[in-house]
Design a protein around this motif. Structure first.
Motif, mmCIF file in Angstrom:
data_model
loop_
_atom_site.group_PDB
_atom_site.id
_atom_site.type_symbol
_atom_site.label_atom_id
_atom_site.label_comp_id
_atom_site.label_asym_id
_atom_site.label_seq_id
_atom_site.Cartn_x
_atom_site.Cartn_y
_atom_site.Cartn_z
ATOM 1 N N LYS A 1 10.256 4.858 3.459
ATOM 2 C CA LYS A 1 10.526 6.273 3.716
ATOM 3 C C LYS A 1 9.265 7.110 3.520
ATOM 4 N N TYR A 2 8.528 6.790 2.484
ATOM 5 C CA TYR A 2 7.291 7.521 2.189
ATOM 6 C C TYR A 2 6.262 7.294 3.297
ATOM 7 N N ALA A 3 6.111 6.057 3.726
ATOM 8 C CA ALA A 3 5.153 5.734 4.786
ATOM 9 C C ALA A 3 5.525 6.432 6.093
ATOM 10 N N TYR A 4 6.814 6.439 6.411
ATOM 11 C CA TYR A 4 7.258 7.106 7.634
ATOM 12 C C TYR A 4 6.966 8.605 7.558
ATOM 13 N N ALA A 5 7.201 9.197 6.401
ATOM 14 C CA ALA A 5 6.934 10.628 6.240
ATOM 15 C C ALA A 5 5.457 10.933 6.443
ATOM 16 N N ILE A 6 4.594 10.099 5.901
ATOM 17 C CA ILE A 6 3.157 10.297 6.085
ATOM 18 C C ILE A 6 2.797 10.151 7.561
ATOM 19 N N ASN B 1 1.928 12.705 -7.288
ATOM 20 C CA ASN B 1 2.231 13.584 -8.417
ATOM 21 C C ASN B 1 3.582 14.278 -8.270
ATOM 22 N N TYR B 2 3.928 14.690 -7.056
ATOM 23 C CA TYR B 2 5.226 15.335 -6.854
ATOM 24 C C TYR B 2 6.371 14.365 -7.161
ATOM 25 N N PHE B 3 6.257 13.132 -6.676
ATOM 26 C CA PHE B 3 7.293 12.136 -6.912
ATOM 27 C C PHE B 3 7.419 11.837 -8.408
ATOM 28 N N ILE B 4 6.310 11.714 -9.086
ATOM 29 C CA ILE B 4 6.334 11.460 -10.531
ATOM 30 C C ILE B 4 6.989 12.632 -11.268
ATOM 31 N N ALA C 1 4.330 17.213 5.148
ATOM 32 C CA ALA C 1 3.454 17.719 4.080
ATOM 33 C C ALA C 1 4.124 17.448 2.741
ATOM 34 N N ASP C 2 3.380 16.946 1.785
ATOM 35 C CA ASP C 2 3.879 16.663 0.433
ATOM 36 C C ASP C 2 5.155 15.811 0.456
ATOM 37 N N PRO C 3 5.089 14.607 0.999
ATOM 38 C CA PRO C 3 6.298 13.786 1.133
ATOM 39 C C PRO C 3 6.959 13.438 -0.198
ATOM 40 N N GLY C 4 6.207 13.375 -1.276
ATOM 41 C CA GLY C 4 6.804 13.082 -2.575
ATOM 42 C C GLY C 4 7.643 14.211 -3.121
ATOM 43 N N ASN C 5 7.474 15.401 -2.567
ATOM 44 C CA ASN C 5 8.227 16.571 -2.996
ATOM 45 C C ASN C 5 9.342 16.931 -2.024
ATOM 46 N N ASP C 6 9.390 16.258 -0.898
ATOM 47 C CA ASP C 6 10.331 16.597 0.171
ATOM 48 C C ASP C 6 11.625 15.808 -0.001
ATOM 49 N N GLN C 7 12.711 16.501 -0.294
ATOM 50 C CA GLN C 7 13.995 15.846 -0.513
ATOM 51 C C GLN C 7 14.557 15.193 0.737
ATOM 52 N N SER C 8 14.049 15.550 1.895
ATOM 53 C CA SER C 8 14.518 14.878 3.106
ATOM 54 C C SER C 8 13.870 13.504 3.256
ATOM 55 N N SER D 1 0.825 -1.208 0.000
ATOM 56 C CA SER D 1 0.000 0.000 0.000
ATOM 57 C C SER D 1 0.862 1.263 0.000
ATOM 58 N N ASP D 2 2.023 1.201 0.652
ATOM 59 C CA ASP D 2 2.930 2.356 0.655
ATOM 60 C C ASP D 2 3.507 2.597 -0.736
ATOM 61 N N ILE D 3 3.884 1.517 -1.401
ATOM 62 C CA ILE D 3 4.395 1.627 -2.767
ATOM 63 C C ILE D 3 3.304 2.152 -3.694
ATOM 64 N N ALA D 4 2.080 1.664 -3.501
ATOM 65 C CA ALA D 4 0.957 2.114 -4.334
ATOM 66 C C ALA D 4 0.713 3.607 -4.155
ATOM 67 N N LEU D 5 0.756 4.074 -2.926
ATOM 68 C CA LEU D 5 0.572 5.514 -2.680
ATOM 69 C C LEU D 5 1.678 6.325 -3.334
ATOM 70 N N LEU D 6 2.914 5.879 -3.172
ATOM 71 C CA LEU D 6 4.036 6.613 -3.743
ATOM 72 C C LEU D 6 3.966 6.623 -5.265
ATOM 73 N N SER D 7 3.535 5.510 -5.859
ATOM 74 C CA SER D 7 3.494 5.437 -7.325
ATOM 75 C C SER D 7 2.522 6.443 -7.930
ATOM 76 N N SER D 8 1.568 6.902 -7.133
ATOM 77 C CA SER D 8 0.595 7.875 -7.644
ATOM 78 C C SER D 8 0.814 9.281 -7.088
#
Length: 91
Positions: free
Chosen positions: A51-56, A13-16, A61-68, A4-11
């Motif tokens: 990493k994405y799941a932990y950020a959420i 928009n910032y990460f893409i 805010a906006d974990p796909g756009n956050d370089q940290s 589910s974490d991978i699925a969220l990250l794959s969609s």
């Protein structure tokens, strides 16, 4: 790692968009198409989902756009590995 974490990250928009920007800087033709075609592989790069799941979970805010959360150098390594036909690197 949860699917589910991978699925969220794959969609995400910032990460893409960050993946698209990386593909463009690497000289990949049609970087937007390339990023779209590889969004699942990018999201499934080892450690990206965690990493994405932990950020959420911690309220980033906006974990796909956050370089940290996932750094540009990590995205670059994953893109380069996919272009070379290899599996994305472990981090």
């Amino acid at each position: 790692m949860a699917y589910s974490d991978i699925a969220l990250l794959s969609s995400d928009n910032y990460f893409i968009r960050r993946t698209t920007a990386c593909a463009a800087t690497e000289g990949i033709d049609n970087p937007d198409v390339w990023a779209s075609n590889h969004q699942w592989q990018m999201a499934a790069t080892p450690s990206f989902g965690e990493k994405y799941a932990y950020a959420i979970a911690t309220g980033v805010a906006d974990p796909g756009n956050d370089q940290s959360v996932i750094g540009d150098s990590e995205i670059l390594s994953a893109v380069q590995a996919l272009v070379a036909g290899d599996e994305p690197p472990t981090t």
